[in-house]
Design a protein around this motif. Structure first.
Motif, PDB file in Angstrom:
ATOM      1  N   MET A  25      42.540   3.591 -33.283  1.00  0.00           N
ATOM      2  CA  MET A  25      42.627   4.953 -32.744  1.00  0.00           C
ATOM      3  C   MET A  25      44.076   5.326 -32.493  1.00  0.00           C
ATOM      4  O   MET A  25      44.914   4.457 -32.245  1.00  0.00           O
ATOM      5  N   SER A  26      44.333   6.620 -32.526  1.00  0.00           N
ATOM      6  CA  SER A  26      45.652   7.090 -32.100  1.00  0.00           C
ATOM      7  C   SER A  26      45.768   6.820 -30.601  1.00  0.00           C
ATOM      8  O   SER A  26      44.759   6.600 -29.916  1.00  0.00           O
ATOM      9  N   ILE A  27      46.967   6.865 -30.096  1.00  0.00           N
ATOM     10  CA  ILE A  27      47.166   6.619 -28.667  1.00  0.00           C
ATOM     11  C   ILE A  27      46.424   7.666 -27.843  1.00  0.00           C
ATOM     12  O   ILE A  27      45.756   7.332 -26.868  1.00  0.00           O
ATOM     13  N   LYS A  28      46.510   8.926 -28.244  1.00  0.00           N
ATOM     14  CA  LYS A  28      45.818   9.983 -27.487  1.00  0.00           C
ATOM     15  C   LYS A  28      44.311   9.772 -27.499  1.00  0.00           C
ATOM     16  O   LYS A  28      43.655   9.934 -26.471  1.00  0.00           O
ATOM     17  N   ASN A  29      43.742   9.410 -28.633  1.00  0.00           N
ATOM     18  CA  ASN A  29      42.296   9.162 -28.696  1.00  0.00           C
ATOM     19  C   ASN A  29      41.917   7.927 -27.883  1.00  0.00           C
ATOM     20  O   ASN A  29      40.888   7.915 -27.207  1.00  0.00           O
ATOM     21  N   TYR A  30      42.736   6.889 -27.951  1.00  0.00           N
ATOM     22  CA  TYR A  30      42.482   5.680 -27.167  1.00  0.00           C
ATOM     23  C   TYR A  30      42.456   6.024 -25.675  1.00  0.00           C
ATOM     24  O   TYR A  30      41.553   5.604 -24.950  1.00  0.00           O
ATOM     25  N   CYS A  31      43.433   6.792 -25.233  1.00  0.00           N
ATOM     26  CA  CYS A  31      43.491   7.192 -23.827  1.00  0.00           C
ATOM     27  C   CYS A  31      42.252   7.993 -23.445  1.00  0.00           C
ATOM     28  O   CYS A  31      41.655   7.752 -22.393  1.00  0.00           O
ATOM     29  N   ARG A  32      41.866   8.927 -24.292  1.00  0.00           N
ATOM     30  CA  ARG A  32      40.688   9.751 -24.007  1.00  0.00           C
ATOM     31  C   ARG A  32      39.434   8.879 -23.899  1.00  0.00           C
ATOM     32  O   ARG A  32      38.639   9.012 -22.975  1.00  0.00           O
ATOM     33  N   GLU A  33      39.256   7.950 -24.842  1.00  0.00           N
ATOM     34  CA  GLU A  33      38.080   7.072 -24.858  1.00  0.00           C
ATOM     35  C   GLU A  33      38.013   6.136 -23.645  1.00  0.00           C
ATOM     36  O   GLU A  33      36.937   5.748 -23.220  1.00  0.00           O
ATOM     37  N   HIS A  34      39.179   5.762 -23.128  1.00  0.00           N
ATOM     38  CA  HIS A  34      39.237   4.804 -22.028  1.00  0.00           C
ATOM     39  C   HIS A  34      39.544   5.457 -20.677  1.00  0.00           C
ATOM     40  O   HIS A  34      39.760   4.751 -19.685  1.00  0.00           O
ATOM     41  N   GLY A  35      39.565   6.779 -20.661  1.00  0.00           N
ATOM     42  CA  GLY A  35      39.782   7.494 -19.395  1.00  0.00           C
ATOM     43  C   GLY A  35      41.182   7.312 -18.833  1.00  0.00           C
ATOM     44  O   GLY A  35      41.351   7.283 -17.604  1.00  0.00           O
ATOM     45  N   LEU A  36      42.167   7.191 -19.705  1.00  0.00           N
ATOM     46  CA  LEU A  36      43.552   6.994 -19.282  1.00  0.00           C
ATOM     47  C   LEU A  36      44.334   8.289 -19.462  1.00  0.00           C
ATOM     48  O   LEU A  36      44.090   9.040 -20.401  1.00  0.00           O
ATOM     49  N   LYS A  37      45.292   8.526 -18.587  1.00  0.00           N
ATOM     50  CA  LYS A  37      46.170   9.678 -18.754  1.00  0.00           C
ATOM     51  C   LYS A  37      47.255   9.318 -19.761  1.00  0.00           C
ATOM     52  O   LYS A  37      47.890   8.255 -19.657  1.00  0.00           O
ATOM     53  N   PHE A  38      47.474  10.209 -20.727  1.00  0.00           N
ATOM     54  CA  PHE A  38      48.497   9.970 -21.736  1.00  0.00           C
ATOM     55  C   PHE A  38      49.877   9.826 -21.093  1.00  0.00           C
ATOM     56  O   PHE A  38      50.668   8.988 -21.498  1.00  0.00           O
ATOM     57  N   SER A  39      50.142  10.629 -20.055  1.00  0.00           N
ATOM     58  CA  SER A  39      51.454  10.543 -19.386  1.00  0.00           C
ATOM     59  C   SER A  39      51.640   9.176 -18.731  1.00  0.00           C
ATOM     60  O   SER A  39      52.750   8.625 -18.734  1.00  0.00           O
ATOM     61  N   SER A  40      50.561   8.612 -18.200  1.00  0.00           N
ATOM     62  CA  SER A  40      50.652   7.264 -17.617  1.00  0.00           C
ATOM     63  C   SER A  40      50.896   6.230 -18.699  1.00  0.00           C
ATOM     64  O   SER A  40      51.661   5.284 -18.510  1.00  0.00           O
ATOM     65  N   TRP A  41      50.253   6.408 -19.836  1.00  0.00           N
ATOM     66  CA  TRP A  41      50.459   5.518 -20.984  1.00  0.00           C
ATOM     67  C   TRP A  41      51.949   5.487 -21.340  1.00  0.00           C
ATOM     68  O   TRP A  41      52.531   4.420 -21.504  1.00  0.00           O
ATOM     69  N   CYS A  42      52.526   6.674 -21.445  1.00  0.00           N
ATOM     70  CA  CYS A  42      53.940   6.768 -21.817  1.00  0.00           C
ATOM     71  C   CYS A  42      54.833   6.108 -20.775  1.00  0.00           C
ATOM     72  O   CYS A  42      55.796   5.422 -21.117  1.00  0.00           O
ATOM     73  N   TYR A  43      54.502   6.293 -19.513  1.00  0.00           N
ATOM     74  CA  TYR A  43      55.277   5.673 -18.427  1.00  0.00           C
ATOM     75  C   TYR A  43      55.253   4.158 -18.552  1.00  0.00           C
ATOM     76  O   TYR A  43      56.295   3.500 -18.490  1.00  0.00           O
TER      77      TYR A  43
END
Length: 59
Positions: A25-43
């Motif tokens: 999955m793309s990072i954005k899709n992975y975050c969406r599927e796992h309930g993660l905020k994309f901004s937190s991922w980037c941090y």
């Protein structure tokens, strides 16, 4: 923040940062599927938590 909470967060994000590439999955899709905020991922990615060994996290 307590050391235990800090360690738990590092392990949580380290696991996600290592698992995403093999998910297909793309990072954005992975975050969406796992309930993660994309901004937190980037941090956490910017903080290079994926490169921190568990021994380093446990001090």
């Amino acid at each position: 923040m307590s050391r235990k909470a800090n360690t738990s967060k590092h392990i949580f994000w380290k696991n996600h940062l290592e698992s995403q590439p093999s998910s297909g999955m793309s990072i954005k899709n992975y975050c969406r599927e796992h309930g993660l905020k994309f901004s937190s991922w980037c941090y956490w990615r910017k903080g290079s938590v994926a490169n921190v060994s568990e021994a380093e996290v446990n001090f």
